[in-house]
Design a protein around this motif. Sequence first.
Motif, PDB file in Angstrom:
ATOM      1  N   MET A 175       0.849  -1.162   0.000  1.00  0.00           N
ATOM      2  CA  MET A 175       0.000   0.000   0.000  1.00  0.00           C
ATOM      3  C   MET A 175       0.902   1.234   0.000  1.00  0.00           C
ATOM      4  N   GLN A 176       0.471   2.279  -0.677  1.00  0.00           N
ATOM      5  CA  GLN A 176       1.228   3.517  -0.727  1.00  0.00           C
ATOM      6  C   GLN A 176       0.554   4.601   0.104  1.00  0.00           C
ATOM      7  N   ALA A 177       1.363   5.546   0.560  1.00  0.00           N
ATOM      8  CA  ALA A 177       0.855   6.672   1.337  1.00  0.00           C
ATOM      9  C   ALA A 177       1.850   7.822   1.211  1.00  0.00           C
ATOM     10  N   THR A 178       1.508   8.937   1.847  1.00  0.00           N
ATOM     11  CA  THR A 178       2.375  10.107   1.864  1.00  0.00           C
ATOM     12  C   THR A 178       2.712  10.440   3.308  1.00  0.00           C
ATOM     13  N   ALA A 179       4.004  10.633   3.589  1.00  0.00           N
ATOM     14  CA  ALA A 179       4.411  11.008   4.943  1.00  0.00           C
ATOM     15  C   ALA A 179       3.753  12.339   5.295  1.00  0.00           C
ATOM     16  N   TYR A 180       3.182  12.400   6.494  1.00  0.00           N
ATOM     17  CA  TYR A 180       2.468  13.598   6.934  1.00  0.00           C
ATOM     18  C   TYR A 180       3.194  14.264   8.100  1.00  0.00           C
ATOM     19  N   THR A 181       3.499  13.487   9.135  1.00  0.00           N
ATOM     20  CA  THR A 181       4.251  14.011  10.271  1.00  0.00           C
ATOM     21  C   THR A 181       5.325  13.002  10.635  1.00  0.00           C
ATOM     22  N   TYR A 182       6.385  13.492  11.288  1.00  0.00           N
ATOM     23  CA  TYR A 182       7.444  12.610  11.770  1.00  0.00           C
ATOM     24  C   TYR A 182       8.176  13.314  12.905  1.00  0.00           C
ATOM     25  N   ASP A 183       8.370  12.608  14.012  1.00  0.00           N
ATOM     26  CA  ASP A 183       9.124  13.108  15.150  1.00  0.00           C
ATOM     27  C   ASP A 183      10.413  12.293  15.257  1.00  0.00           C
ATOM     28  N   PRO A 184      11.573  12.893  14.941  1.00  0.00           N
ATOM     29  CA  PRO A 184      12.821  12.131  14.959  1.00  0.00           C
ATOM     30  C   PRO A 184      13.234  11.638  16.347  1.00  0.00           C
ATOM     31  N   GLU A 185      12.771  12.285  17.396  1.00  0.00           N
ATOM     32  CA  GLU A 185      13.125  11.845  18.750  1.00  0.00           C
ATOM     33  C   GLU A 185      12.435  10.530  19.116  1.00  0.00           C
ATOM     34  N   THR A 186      11.170  10.401  18.745  1.00  0.00           N
ATOM     35  CA  THR A 186      10.416   9.191  19.089  1.00  0.00           C
ATOM     36  C   THR A 186      10.312   8.218  17.915  1.00  0.00           C
ATOM     37  N   ARG A 187      10.699   8.679  16.701  1.00  0.00           N
ATOM     38  CA  ARG A 187      10.598   7.893  15.468  1.00  0.00           C
ATOM     39  C   ARG A 187       9.159   7.463  15.195  1.00  0.00           C
ATOM     40  N   THR A 188       8.213   8.345  15.518  1.00  0.00           N
ATOM     41  CA  THR A 188       6.798   8.088  15.270  1.00  0.00           C
ATOM     42  C   THR A 188       6.230   9.188  14.392  1.00  0.00           C
ATOM     43  N   GLY A 189       5.063   8.949  13.845  1.00  0.00           N
ATOM     44  CA  GLY A 189       4.418   9.966  13.029  1.00  0.00           C
ATOM     45  C   GLY A 189       3.129   9.450  12.421  1.00  0.00           C
ATOM     46  N   GLN A 190       2.738  10.102  11.337  1.00  0.00           N
ATOM     47  CA  GLN A 190       1.523   9.724  10.619  1.00  0.00           C
ATOM     48  C   GLN A 190       1.782   9.780   9.124  1.00  0.00           C
ATOM     49  N   VAL A 191       1.039   8.947   8.403  1.00  0.00           N
ATOM     50  CA  VAL A 191       1.005   9.030   6.953  1.00  0.00           C
ATOM     51  C   VAL A 191      -0.426   9.334   6.554  1.00  0.00           C
ATOM     52  N   LEU A 192      -0.581   9.835   5.344  1.00  0.00           N
ATOM     53  CA  LEU A 192      -1.909  10.035   4.781  1.00  0.00           C
ATOM     54  C   LEU A 192      -2.111   9.028   3.660  1.00  0.00           C
ATOM     55  N   LEU A 193      -3.188   8.272   3.756  1.00  0.00           N
ATOM     56  CA  LEU A 193      -3.537   7.384   2.664  1.00  0.00           C
ATOM     57  C   LEU A 193      -4.012   8.225   1.489  1.00  0.00           C
ATOM     58  N   ASP A 194      -4.126   7.635   0.324  1.00  0.00           N
ATOM     59  CA  ASP A 194      -4.515   8.397  -0.857  1.00  0.00           C
ATOM     60  C   ASP A 194      -5.920   8.995  -0.749  1.00  0.00           C
ATOM     61  N   ASP A 195      -6.753   8.449   0.138  1.00  0.00           N
ATOM     62  CA  ASP A 195      -8.083   9.031   0.344  1.00  0.00           C
ATOM     63  C   ASP A 195      -8.076  10.115   1.418  1.00  0.00           C
ATOM     64  N   GLY A 196      -6.876  10.446   1.950  1.00  0.00           N
ATOM     65  CA  GLY A 196      -6.745  11.500   2.950  1.00  0.00           C
ATOM     66  C   GLY A 196      -6.831  11.031   4.386  1.00  0.00           C
ATOM     67  N   THR A 197      -7.002   9.737   4.603  1.00  0.00           N
ATOM     68  CA  THR A 197      -7.111   9.202   5.953  1.00  0.00           C
ATOM     69  C   THR A 197      -5.745   9.171   6.623  1.00  0.00           C
ATOM     70  N   PRO A 198      -5.603   9.802   7.801  1.00  0.00           N
ATOM     71  CA  PRO A 198      -4.326   9.724   8.521  1.00  0.00           C
ATOM     72  C   PRO A 198      -4.216   8.398   9.268  1.00  0.00           C
ATOM     73  N   VAL A 199      -3.038   7.791   9.218  1.00  0.00           N
ATOM     74  CA  VAL A 199      -2.780   6.543   9.937  1.00  0.00           C
ATOM     75  C   VAL A 199      -1.449   6.704  10.661  1.00  0.00           C
ATOM     76  N   PRO A 200      -1.427   6.497  11.984  1.00  0.00           N
ATOM     77  CA  PRO A 200      -0.176   6.662  12.736  1.00  0.00           C
ATOM     78  C   PRO A 200       0.746   5.459  12.563  1.00  0.00           C
ATOM     79  N   PHE A 201       2.043   5.711  12.753  1.00  0.00           N
ATOM     80  CA  PHE A 201       2.999   4.610  12.824  1.00  0.00           C
ATOM     81  C   PHE A 201       3.857   4.802  14.069  1.00  0.00           C
ATOM     82  N   ASP A 202       4.350   3.672  14.598  1.00  0.00           N
ATOM     83  CA  ASP A 202       5.167   3.713  15.808  1.00  0.00           C
ATOM     84  C   ASP A 202       6.628   3.434  15.467  1.00  0.00           C
TER      85      ASP A 202
END
Length: 70
Positions: free
Chosen positions: A1-28
């Motif tokens: 599945m493809q997505a676009t990086a939306y947020t990223y915190d280098p200290e915690t290495r966490t963030g969110q991506v946006l799916l192509d429909d605009g839905t944000p999904v977090p990653f740990d």
Amino acid sequence: MQATAYTYDPETRTGQVLLDDGTPVPFDAPAFDRGGLRLLRPGQRVRIEVEGGDGEDNSRRITLITLQTF
């Protein structure tokens, strides 16, 4: 599945991506670490592997995030 990086915190290495429909999904951090990335910038296209999202709450969990290569 493809997505676009939306947020990223280098200290915690966490963030969110946006799916192509605009839905944000977090990653740990474990998902980020599995992909072998050092840094992620908003707007970068990424490939993700996801589990979940089948229930009523539609909760998805990213298990791997890597840069999209063509």
